[in-house]
Design a protein around this motif. Sequence first.
Motif, PDB file in Angstrom:
ATOM      1  N   GLU A  35      60.605  39.946 -33.560  1.00 31.30           N
ATOM      2  CA  GLU A  35      61.980  39.460 -33.382  1.00 31.30           C
ATOM      3  C   GLU A  35      62.286  39.227 -31.906  1.00 31.30           C
ATOM      4  O   GLU A  35      62.864  38.218 -31.520  1.00 31.30           O
ATOM      5  N   GLN A 109      58.134  39.838 -46.229  1.00 30.08           N
ATOM      6  CA  GLN A 109      58.807  40.635 -45.208  1.00 30.08           C
ATOM      7  C   GLN A 109      59.472  39.765 -44.142  1.00 30.08           C
ATOM      8  O   GLN A 109      60.572  40.068 -43.685  1.00 30.08           O
ATOM      9  N   SER A 113      63.401  39.855 -43.361  1.00 30.52           N
ATOM     10  CA  SER A 113      63.871  40.302 -42.049  1.00 30.52           C
ATOM     11  C   SER A 113      64.558  39.192 -41.268  1.00 30.52           C
ATOM     12  O   SER A 113      65.491  39.447 -40.517  1.00 30.52           O
TER      13      SER A 113
END
Length: 217
Positions: A35, A109, A113
Amino acid sequence: MMETALAAVHSNIDQPGIDQVVPLQPVELGFAEFEQHGLVVLPHFLPVELIQSLKKEVQHQAKLQPAAIGRANTLQLAQDIRRDKTCWLTGESIAQQLYMQQLNAILTQLNRSFFLGLTGYECHFSHYQPGDFYRTHLDAFSDQASRRVTSVCYLNDVEQGGELVVYDEQQQPVLILPPRAGTLILFESSRFPHEVKPTAQHRYSIAGWFRQDPPVF
Ligand SMILES: O=C(O)CCC(=O)C(=O)O
Ligand SMILES: [Fe+2]
């Protein structure tokens, strides 16, 4: 943490290879890092037995072809840009199925996310022979990027040359990664130019892309 049960493999002495699938511990995917930086390196992502099986497959793969660049009807051999030989994974072996299962778990995932809306994953074996390279390139262009996230998983250790060098938007190197068996790297496909330096040794890997394609009506 991954919620999906991943798979470990056991090889049979009489019949080398993968014959049994058992649950593995979840893998820490380092999503905070992804991220923050749009890039993450995961050492020891795959069990040694699975790496060995995939490496044997690519070493004995008769379908490897010189890689091309460009899109569908403009495909051209580009030996001055890349020299590796490639072959798409089809899921024809248990090892391939396990690999794609693990990467599809990552897809889930990433969607959970980051709401990336990823719709699929595709990947190919790559074999770089001594002297082979892949010049600096982007895997996708931001205006028509159906390839959103690049993955590369290394199937052997390369001690001399063959580093993956990743650059930022200002063409400054942000990562120099010597291939190590079992390491997986993920990065945003349209954000990071990257190259494979000429390798002095055989270099085996699986390169893949998480795609975001519009629905077909
Ligand atoms: O093998 C690597 O480290 C990168 C390969 C690559 O950039 C590609 O196949 O697009
Ligand atoms: Fe690439």
